[in-house]
Motif scaffolding. Structure first.
Motif, PDB file in Angstrom:
ATOM      1  N   ALA A   1      -2.159  -3.488  -0.540  1.00  0.00           N
ATOM      2  CA  ALA A   1      -1.040  -2.974   0.245  1.00  0.00           C
ATOM      3  C   ALA A   1       0.276  -3.595  -0.217  1.00  0.00           C
ATOM      4  CB  ALA A   1      -1.275  -3.264   1.730  1.00  0.00           C
ATOM      5  N   LEU A   2       0.246  -4.892  -0.528  1.00  0.00           N
ATOM      6  CA  LEU A   2       1.461  -5.556  -1.030  1.00  0.00           C
ATOM      7  C   LEU A   2       1.834  -5.049  -2.422  1.00  0.00           C
ATOM      8  CD1 LEU A   2       0.961  -9.208   0.229  1.00  0.00           C
ATOM      9  CD2 LEU A   2       2.766  -7.631   0.884  1.00  0.00           C
TER      10      LEU A   2
ATOM     11  N   GLN B   1      10.303   1.990  -0.190  1.00  0.00           N
ATOM     12  CA  GLN B   1      10.909   2.968   0.721  1.00  0.00           C
ATOM     13  C   GLN B   1      10.067   4.223   0.910  1.00  0.00           C
ATOM     14  OE1 GLN B   1      13.493   1.896   2.264  1.00  0.00           O
ATOM     15  NE2 GLN B   1      13.692   0.090   0.962  1.00  0.00           N
ATOM     16  N   ASP B   2       8.905   4.289   0.290  1.00  0.00           N
ATOM     17  CA  ASP B   2       8.101   5.511   0.338  1.00  0.00           C
ATOM     18  C   ASP B   2       7.432   5.677   1.701  1.00  0.00           C
ATOM     19  OD1 ASP B   2       6.778   7.760  -1.290  1.00  0.00           O
ATOM     20  OD2 ASP B   2       5.076   6.729  -0.352  1.00  0.00           O
ATOM     21  N   GLU B   3       7.570   6.863   2.309  1.00  0.00           N
ATOM     22  CA  GLU B   3       7.013   7.108   3.642  1.00  0.00           C
ATOM     23  C   GLU B   3       5.488   7.014   3.648  1.00  0.00           C
ATOM     24  OE1 GLU B   3       8.524   7.701   6.591  1.00  0.00           O
ATOM     25  OE2 GLU B   3      10.455   7.265   5.657  1.00  0.00           O
ATOM     26  N   ASN B   4       4.850   7.573   2.642  1.00  0.00           N
ATOM     27  CA  ASN B   4       3.382   7.509   2.590  1.00  0.00           C
ATOM     28  C   ASN B   4       2.901   6.071   2.441  1.00  0.00           C
ATOM     29  OD1 ASN B   4       2.924  10.273   2.859  1.00  0.00           O
ATOM     30  ND2 ASN B   4       3.237  10.615   0.653  1.00  0.00           N
ATOM     31  N   THR B   5       3.657   5.282   1.673  1.00  0.00           N
ATOM     32  CA  THR B   5       3.302   3.863   1.530  1.00  0.00           C
ATOM     33  C   THR B   5       3.374   3.160   2.875  1.00  0.00           C
ATOM     34  OG1 THR B   5       4.116   3.818  -0.755  1.00  0.00           O
ATOM     35  CG2 THR B   5       3.907   1.702   0.372  1.00  0.00           C
ATOM     36  N   HIS B   6       4.404   3.454   3.655  1.00  0.00           N
ATOM     37  CA  HIS B   6       4.526   2.838   4.983  1.00  0.00           C
ATOM     38  C   HIS B   6       3.348   3.228   5.871  1.00  0.00           C
ATOM     39  CE1 HIS B   6       8.473   0.796   5.295  1.00  0.00           C
ATOM     40  NE2 HIS B   6       8.750   1.524   4.244  1.00  0.00           N
ATOM     41  N   ARG B   7       2.936   4.488   5.781  1.00  0.00           N
ATOM     42  CA  ARG B   7       1.804   4.939   6.603  1.00  0.00           C
ATOM     43  C   ARG B   7       0.537   4.173   6.242  1.00  0.00           C
ATOM     44  NH1 ARG B   7      -1.714   8.581   5.199  1.00  0.00           N
ATOM     45  NH2 ARG B   7      -0.386   9.365   3.522  1.00  0.00           N
ATOM     46  N   ILE B   8       0.321   3.969   4.933  1.00  0.00           N
ATOM     47  CA  ILE B   8      -0.866   3.237   4.497  1.00  0.00           C
ATOM     48  C   ILE B   8      -0.764   1.765   4.897  1.00  0.00           C
ATOM     49  CG2 ILE B   8      -2.200   2.533   2.464  1.00  0.00           C
ATOM     50  CD1 ILE B   8      -1.174   5.139   1.126  1.00  0.00           C
ATOM     51  N   LEU B   9       0.445   1.204   4.801  1.00  0.00           N
ATOM     52  CA  LEU B   9       0.640  -0.188   5.204  1.00  0.00           C
ATOM     53  C   LEU B   9       0.304  -0.388   6.679  1.00  0.00           C
ATOM     54  CD1 LEU B   9       3.970  -0.994   3.348  1.00  0.00           C
ATOM     55  CD2 LEU B   9       1.772  -2.075   2.936  1.00  0.00           C
ATOM     56  N   LEU B  10       0.671   0.575   7.498  1.00  0.00           N
ATOM     57  CA  LEU B  10       0.329   0.485   8.923  1.00  0.00           C
ATOM     58  C   LEU B  10      -1.181   0.399   9.108  1.00  0.00           C
ATOM     59  CD1 LEU B  10       2.840   3.017  10.496  1.00  0.00           C
ATOM     60  CD2 LEU B  10       2.649   0.618  11.079  1.00  0.00           C
ATOM     61  N   LYS B  11      -1.905   1.227   8.364  1.00  0.00           N
ATOM     62  CA  LYS B  11      -3.372   1.197   8.468  1.00  0.00           C
ATOM     63  C   LYS B  11      -3.916  -0.146   7.986  1.00  0.00           C
ATOM     64  CE  LYS B  11      -4.121   6.180   7.798  1.00  0.00           C
ATOM     65  NZ  LYS B  11      -4.716   7.192   6.889  1.00  0.00           N
TER      66      LYS B  11
END
Length: 595
Positions: free
Chosen positions: A131-132, A140-150
């Protein structure tokens, strides 16, 4: 190949360059007595099995478990693909970028698969590492943020984060646009100030603009020799980084950049400004190996205000075992403080002219002389001409009056009444800010209403639990409340939050030490003050109690030069103390000194 390496320009020149390159490769292979590449008139071939490659293939050669695939990708993508290749061909650069995107897409897909696995089978450390990696590449990628939340939710805690940050947009949209709030309970929610929801649309232009604050997490310092503990603490910082990465309301600079900044001790502030960093989270390990503690503090820039700090006491084994819990505590607490501080900042800056005048006044307020107190008051009253209900200026004016009361030592009750009036007015306008309660507590203290002072300062500290100046004033009140032990603990906490200790902190610590009959310790604190003359009376009493009459009498003479009418009993009738023994101890020292 010539076009790939030298671009779409002069084809003849590119072919000439390629022939020279092939010649050099053949010569070098001959020197090494090895063959990695073969050449004929039309093709360049890689000799199978001649070398190992860490280039990630488009498809795995053999079926692997999701975690095995993730581990393989993580290992291969620790560094940027062909980062050091010095090739300026547009064809090469475009190809390299497309390969990097393909790698990231593979990594995302593998990570999404891994976070869906049952918790018992998930390799939490691997998930966080990947994730890091994604965050480093696409912050800044939205999909990256979604995966980071998971990924952050693998160990729980996500719902708590969501609750904290879901309030942010609501609070900003409901910020007061018109009249000040009426007095009410200090614990009321900020949102109840709202008048905007019914305001006309054209008022939107006057509302404060919300920035997305930027945070740097510096790698931990270690005051002890335990390298293993430092490694575990560094891993903890990765966990904390991951937690912050999952939040849309904070931008976190990538760990690599944070490490580079931490190594530039001489120009860190310039780097913070250059990279538009608003907050810094510092961590430090200290203590012997068997009794380690981790100190974390969140600093607001550019004024270096510590807005949150906490010490976690644990042994090394506990740090390893409880790393996830500690990281969530730090993320949640620091995130909430950023939230609160950003809302306060937006209020401060909604009237730029008043705010500027307030800052000018604050510069004088920090200098403890009578001329500076009066200059500060003029500037702060000018801020009120810009905005009559600007609470920070009202609170600061109250402070100028209490400081003047201290500096003149004449017991002028009108000064304290003025301080109380300005503090009460500040509370009536914004009773969710701590400053008004803080100033009311100080004014009540010198008026002799010690119980009311303690109550007001407890409220101030509840509203700003990590505001070093509020804690220091609370400590001073506890000294007068004849509770020097708790006062000393509290002032030490303020000193830890504000390590370049203002004179008032040291003065308070000296007063608490004197009350505990630690006279040499009191003198040690006074000697650290930038202007020790502020505490001449206390220093004279301390020297006298230690039996050093020459030093005591020299200070008595210095006090007499600036205040020839000083009288011990009259002064002690003004200075509030809860218990008679406390007043008697101070009187004894002053009398022995020669006052």
């Amino acid at each position: 190949m010539a076009r790939f390496l030298w671009g779409e320009g002069d084809q003849a020149n590119s072919l000439t360059n390629l022939r020279k390159l092939v010649s050099r490769v053949r010569s070098r292979q001959s020197d090494l007595n090895a063959e990695f590449l073969t050449f004929d008139d039309t093709d360049i071939c890689l000799v199978q099995g001649a070398l190992a490659s860490d280039i990630v293939p488009a498809h795995a050669d053999a079926p692997r478990s999701p975690l095995d695939s993730l581990a393989l990708l993580a290992k291969g993508l620790q560094s940027k693909f062909l980062e050091r290749a010095n090739c300026q061909s547009r064809v090469f650069i475009d190809w390299r970028e497309s390969e990097r995107k393909r790698h990231r897409a593979m990594l995302k897909e593998a990570l999404e698969t891994a976070v869906k696995l049952p918790a018992a089978t998930t390799d939490v450390a691997l998930v966080k590492e990947v994730a890091l990696l994604l965050f480093e590449a696409e912050p800044q990628d939205e999909n990256t943020h979604r995966i980071l939340l998971k990924a952050f939710d693998v160990e729980g805690g996500l719902e708590q984060l969501r609750r904290i940050f879901a309030r942010r947009t609501d609070l900003i949209s409901s910020w007061p646009a018109t009249s000040p709030a009426s007095p009410r309970s200090p614990t009321s929610d900020i949102a109840s100030h709202s008048a905007i929801s019914s305001a006309p649309e054209q008022d939107a232009a006057t509302r404060p603009i919300l920035r997305i604050p930027r945070l740097a997490l510096l790698p931990p310092g270690n005051d002890g020799p335990d390298i293993a503990a430092t490694m575990v603490a560094s891993s903890l910082i990765e966990d904390i980084t991951l937690g912050f990465c999952a939040l849309h309301s904070l931008r976190v600079i990538a760990p690599y950049s944070a490490v580079q900044i931490s190594r530039q001790s001489d120009n860190q502030l310039a780097l913070f400004e250059r990279y538009d960093i608003n907050y810094v989270l510092e961590t430090r390990l200290s203590g012997p190996n068997g009794d380690l503690s981790l100190f974390a503090q969140l600093i607001s820039l550019p004024n270096n205000e510590v807005i949150w700090a906490e010490r976690f006491n644990f042994g090394k084994l506990d740090l390893v075992r409880n790393k996830g819990t500690i990281s969530r505590q730090i993320v949640l607490a620091a995130a909430a403080e950023v939230e609160r501080h950003e809302m306060t900042r937006a209020y401060f800056e909604q009237d730029p002219a008043a705010y500027h005048q307030y800052l000018v006044g604050q510069q004088y307020l920090h200098r403890l002389t009578l001329p500076d107190m009066r200059r500060a008051r003029r500037e702060l009253k000018a801020a009120l001409h810009q905005s009559a209900d600007f609470v920070p200026a009202l609170s600061a004016i109250a402070r100028t009056y209490t400081n003047e009361w201290l500096l003149t030592a004449r017991g002028d009750n009108e000064l304290l009444k003025s301080a109380e009036d300005f503090a009460t007015r500040a509370i009536s306008i914004r009773n969710d800010l701590s400053d008004g309660y803080r100033e009311l507590g100080v004014a009540k203290l010198f008026q002799g209403s010690i119980d009311e002072s303690v109550e007001a300062l407890e409220t101030a500290e509840t509203l700003s639990p990590h505001h070093a100046d509020v804690i220091a004033d609370h400590a001073d009140t506890l000294v007068h409340f004849s509770q020097p032990g708790p006062a000393l603990e509290k002032i030490h906490h303020a000193m830890e939050l504000n390590p370049i200790n203002p004179d008032l902190y040291l003065w308070t610590a000296a007063g608490a030490s004197y009350t505990l009959s630690r006279f040499q310790t009191a003198l040690d604190y006074i000697n650290q003050m930038a202007d020790p003359s502020l505490a001449d009376r206390l220093a004279a009493a301390s020297w006298a109690m230690l039996g050093h009459q020459d030093e005591a009498r020299m200070l008595v003479r210095r006090v007499r030069e600036t205040n020839p009418d000083f009288d011990v009993d009259r002064w002690l009738s003004f200075v509030p103390t809860k218990e008679q023994w406390h007043k008697d101890l101070y009187r004894e020292g002053l009398k022995k000194a020669g006052f």
